[in-house]
Design a protein around this motif. Structure first.
Motif, PDB file in Angstrom:
ATOM      1  N   HIS A 188      64.666  30.836  34.765  1.00  0.00           N
ATOM      2  CA  HIS A 188      64.327  32.171  34.299  1.00  0.00           C
ATOM      3  C   HIS A 188      63.702  32.962  35.438  1.00  0.00           C
ATOM      4  O   HIS A 188      63.156  32.399  36.391  1.00  0.00           O
ATOM      5  CB  HIS A 188      63.365  32.111  33.111  1.00  0.00           C
ATOM      6  CG  HIS A 188      62.045  31.466  33.434  1.00  0.00           C
ATOM      7  ND1 HIS A 188      60.987  32.160  33.988  1.00  0.00           N
ATOM      8  CD2 HIS A 188      61.622  30.184  33.298  1.00  0.00           C
ATOM      9  CE1 HIS A 188      59.970  31.346  34.170  1.00  0.00           C
ATOM     10  NE2 HIS A 188      60.317  30.131  33.760  1.00  0.00           N
ATOM     11  N   ASP A 273      60.278  42.503  20.471  1.00  0.00           N
ATOM     12  CA  ASP A 273      60.849  41.366  21.202  1.00  0.00           C
ATOM     13  C   ASP A 273      60.295  41.293  22.621  1.00  0.00           C
ATOM     14  O   ASP A 273      60.038  40.209  23.148  1.00  0.00           O
ATOM     15  CB  ASP A 273      62.376  41.468  21.246  1.00  0.00           C
ATOM     16  CG  ASP A 273      63.026  41.116  19.917  1.00  0.00           C
ATOM     17  OD1 ASP A 273      62.346  40.474  19.092  1.00  0.00           O
ATOM     18  OD2 ASP A 273      64.193  41.482  19.711  1.00  0.00           O
ATOM     19  N   ARG A 276      56.935  39.765  22.347  1.00  0.00           N
ATOM     20  CA  ARG A 276      57.026  38.340  21.993  1.00  0.00           C
ATOM     21  C   ARG A 276      57.442  37.491  23.197  1.00  0.00           C
ATOM     22  O   ARG A 276      56.848  36.437  23.461  1.00  0.00           O
ATOM     23  CB  ARG A 276      58.043  38.153  20.860  1.00  0.00           C
ATOM     24  CG  ARG A 276      58.318  36.696  20.505  1.00  0.00           C
ATOM     25  CD  ARG A 276      59.379  36.583  19.430  1.00  0.00           C
ATOM     26  NE  ARG A 276      60.600  37.280  19.785  1.00  0.00           N
ATOM     27  CZ  ARG A 276      61.522  36.797  20.607  1.00  0.00           C
ATOM     28  NH1 ARG A 276      61.338  35.597  21.187  1.00  0.00           N
ATOM     29  NH2 ARG A 276      62.617  37.477  20.874  1.00  0.00           N
ATOM     30  N   ILE A 277      58.446  37.957  23.940  1.00  0.00           N
ATOM     31  CA  ILE A 277      58.926  37.189  25.097  1.00  0.00           C
ATOM     32  C   ILE A 277      57.840  37.101  26.162  1.00  0.00           C
ATOM     33  O   ILE A 277      57.667  36.069  26.810  1.00  0.00           O
ATOM     34  CB  ILE A 277      60.209  37.827  25.666  1.00  0.00           C
ATOM     35  CG1 ILE A 277      61.335  37.768  24.621  1.00  0.00           C
ATOM     36  CG2 ILE A 277      60.653  37.104  26.936  1.00  0.00           C
ATOM     37  CD1 ILE A 277      62.555  38.573  25.007  1.00  0.00           C
ATOM     38  N   GLN A 279      54.651  37.030  25.630  1.00  0.00           N
ATOM     39  CA  GLN A 279      53.705  36.016  25.160  1.00  0.00           C
ATOM     40  C   GLN A 279      54.239  34.618  25.381  1.00  0.00           C
ATOM     41  O   GLN A 279      53.500  33.718  25.819  1.00  0.00           O
ATOM     42  CB  GLN A 279      53.412  36.241  23.672  1.00  0.00           C
ATOM     43  CG  GLN A 279      52.633  37.508  23.367  1.00  0.00           C
ATOM     44  CD  GLN A 279      52.491  37.772  21.881  1.00  0.00           C
ATOM     45  OE1 GLN A 279      53.256  37.249  21.065  1.00  0.00           O
ATOM     46  NE2 GLN A 279      51.516  38.583  21.511  1.00  0.00           N
ATOM     47  N   GLU A 280      55.518  34.397  25.103  1.00  0.00           N
ATOM     48  CA  GLU A 280      56.121  33.082  25.267  1.00  0.00           C
ATOM     49  C   GLU A 280      56.082  32.618  26.719  1.00  0.00           C
ATOM     50  O   GLU A 280      55.989  31.413  26.993  1.00  0.00           O
ATOM     51  CB  GLU A 280      57.565  33.093  24.766  1.00  0.00           C
ATOM     52  CG  GLU A 280      57.692  33.245  23.253  1.00  0.00           C
ATOM     53  CD  GLU A 280      59.128  33.391  22.804  1.00  0.00           C
ATOM     54  OE1 GLU A 280      60.009  33.518  23.693  1.00  0.00           O
ATOM     55  OE2 GLU A 280      59.383  33.381  21.585  1.00  0.00           O
ATOM     56  N   HIS A 281      56.157  33.554  27.656  1.00  0.00           N
ATOM     57  CA  HIS A 281      56.148  33.206  29.080  1.00  0.00           C
ATOM     58  C   HIS A 281      54.776  33.424  29.707  1.00  0.00           C
ATOM     59  O   HIS A 281      54.649  33.418  30.936  1.00  0.00           O
ATOM     60  CB  HIS A 281      57.206  34.012  29.822  1.00  0.00           C
ATOM     61  CG  HIS A 281      58.609  33.577  29.511  1.00  0.00           C
ATOM     62  ND1 HIS A 281      59.270  33.966  28.356  1.00  0.00           N
ATOM     63  CD2 HIS A 281      59.469  32.766  30.183  1.00  0.00           C
ATOM     64  CE1 HIS A 281      60.482  33.438  28.354  1.00  0.00           C
ATOM     65  NE2 HIS A 281      60.620  32.708  29.430  1.00  0.00           N
ATOM     66  N   GLN A 282      53.763  33.625  28.851  1.00  0.00           N
ATOM     67  CA  GLN A 282      52.382  33.765  29.302  1.00  0.00           C
ATOM     68  C   GLN A 282      52.232  34.892  30.326  1.00  0.00           C
ATOM     69  O   GLN A 282      51.508  34.763  31.317  1.00  0.00           O
ATOM     70  CB  GLN A 282      51.860  32.438  29.866  1.00  0.00           C
ATOM     71  CG  GLN A 282      51.865  31.309  28.829  1.00  0.00           C
ATOM     72  CD  GLN A 282      51.343  30.004  29.377  1.00  0.00           C
ATOM     73  OE1 GLN A 282      51.482  29.712  30.565  1.00  0.00           O
ATOM     74  NE2 GLN A 282      50.732  29.200  28.514  1.00  0.00           N
TER      75      GLN A 282
END
Length: 411
Positions: A188, A273, A276-277, A279-282
């Motif tokens: 990523h 979104d 959210r993304i 947050q998921e990847h800090q």
């Protein structure tokens, strides 16, 4: 005005009235205010009929001069095939062009809407010069000259999004995970591609095309800013964007084909979104700012202070690569981040398309110019069929020199 019978009028007056009735509509009025209101309403209707003012969205307005020749049949056919595969689009790619446009509400009685030109035009900027996208990359956290990289992209809205996304990704670091669980290449970008795409698509689709400004994208050392001339729907706040909300596109005729091409969804989840993304990847929470224009800010990862592999004076990498690789030492700085990211995804022998898809890039010309060709010219990749660069089964693999670069200098 007094209503006189026909017998009370002079013959010349009668002839004048009969002549005027062929081109105007007579109405009675009882006061000057009634006359002013009637004249005002008639003028508004006239301006609407002549399309000098509009009451609907910009993209639904008919262009006064553009004809079907202004559109690319190849683009429309390619769009149909993609929409069939990804969204179950009902029309076949052999459907007459005008029927396709009418089905998408992009044309009526042969007249083209602005959206048709922006989506499938051969040269959209001929009609809407401000529809271009301007991208700039800065090494620091502020706008300052010299600008390391600056591009102005033109084309239809699909091309604008693809080119702008590729510009940003080319400047971001790509991290590859382990392949222990799969033969695919997990990885990523430091700002995930999905976030970048969503923010850029929103800017292109929801912008105000009546404004003289263009979409501007600026990548700094700590953040990515996407700015578009536009405003939130009346009564909306930036806080509302952070949760689930209905979709209210400023340009609905642009939004539908972008949905059919899988560039956007229609549920109003885009900004949620992005959050959210992140947050998921800090990553730090994105910001949305409404002022004279609308700005989306995506933040790059915070890098804690850790011991550097190389002294700061050499930008964490040596100035020269070992001279044993080449009769003349090579500046490591000449190996751009694009080539470094490319080296990270090569596994065995891979085709141009496989490499491009592994990095999530759409623009084939950009990929060859900034990634593939420089890697081959630097001796980091080699072709399977070097005598025939356009061989249909052409593939690329990392050279010994490229492998050493990966071991020594790439995370």
């Amino acid at each position: 005005m007094t209503d006189h019978s026909i017998n009370e009028r002079h013959p010349k007056e009668i002839r004048l009235i009969q002549k005027a009735q062929q081109v105007v509509v007579r109405k009675q009025f009882g006061s000057p205010d009634e006359l002013k209101a009637a004249v005002y309403a008639a003028l508004v209707n006239y301006l609407i009929e002549k399309e000098l003012i509009r009451t609907g969205p910009f993209d639904a307005t008919f262009h006064p001069t553009a004809s079907l020749d202004a559109l690319s049949e190849e683009k429309i056919r390619a769009f149909i095939r993609i929409a069939q595969t990804r969204r179950g689009f009902k029309l076949a790619d052999t459907t007459p062009l005008l029927s396709v446009l009418e089905h998408l509400n992009l044309a009526v009685d042969g007249r083209l809407t602005h959206a048709a030109l922006l989506l499938f035009g051969n040269d959209p900027q001929r009609y809407f010069i401000n529809s271009e996208v301007r991208c700039a990359h800065f090494h620091g956290s502020e706008v300052a000259k010299p600008i390391p990289s600056y591009k102005v992209f033109k084309g239809d809205v699909f091309e604008l999004v693809d080119q702008a996304v590729d510009f940003v990704l080319a400047k971001l670091d790509y991290t590859v995970g382990t392949r222990s669980q799969s033969n695919t290449i997990p990885g990523h970008y430091e700002i995930p591609r999905a976030m970048v795409v969503e923010a850029i698509v929103n800017a292109v689709v929801h912008r105000d095309y009546t404004h003289n400004g263009s979409v501007q994208i600026m990548l700094f050392s700590d953040r990515l800013e996407i700015i578009n001339p536009g405003a939130l729907p009346l009564g909306w706040t930036t806080e509302k964007l952070k949760g689930l909300h209905i979709s209210v596109p400023a340009n609905p005729l642009l939004a539908e084909p972008m949905y059919l091409g899988s560039y956007i969804e229609r549920l109003g989840t885009g900004t949620a979104d992005i959050i959210r993304i992140a947050q998921e990847h800090q990553l730090p929470a994105p910001d949305f700012v409404q002022s004279d224009d609308f700005k989306t800010i995506l933040y790059r990862p915070f890098t804690p202070q850790v011991p550097l592999k190389y002294p700061p004076s050499t930008h964490q990498v040596p100035d020269k690569l070992p001279s044993s690789w080449h009769p003349h030492p090579m500046d490591y700085a000449t190996i751009g981040i694009e080539v470094r990211n490319l080296l990270k995804v090569v596994v065995g022998e891979m085709s141009r398309q496989e490499l491009q898809e592994a990095l999530g890039l759409k623009d084939r010309v950009n990929f060859r110019t900034n990634y593939l060709d420089p890697a081959v010219q630097a001796g980091l990749l080699v072709m399977k069929f070097p005598g025939n660069p356009r061989h249909p089964k052409q593939k690329y693999r990392v050279t010994e020199k490229g492998e050493e670069v990966k071991r020594e200098y790439l995370p």
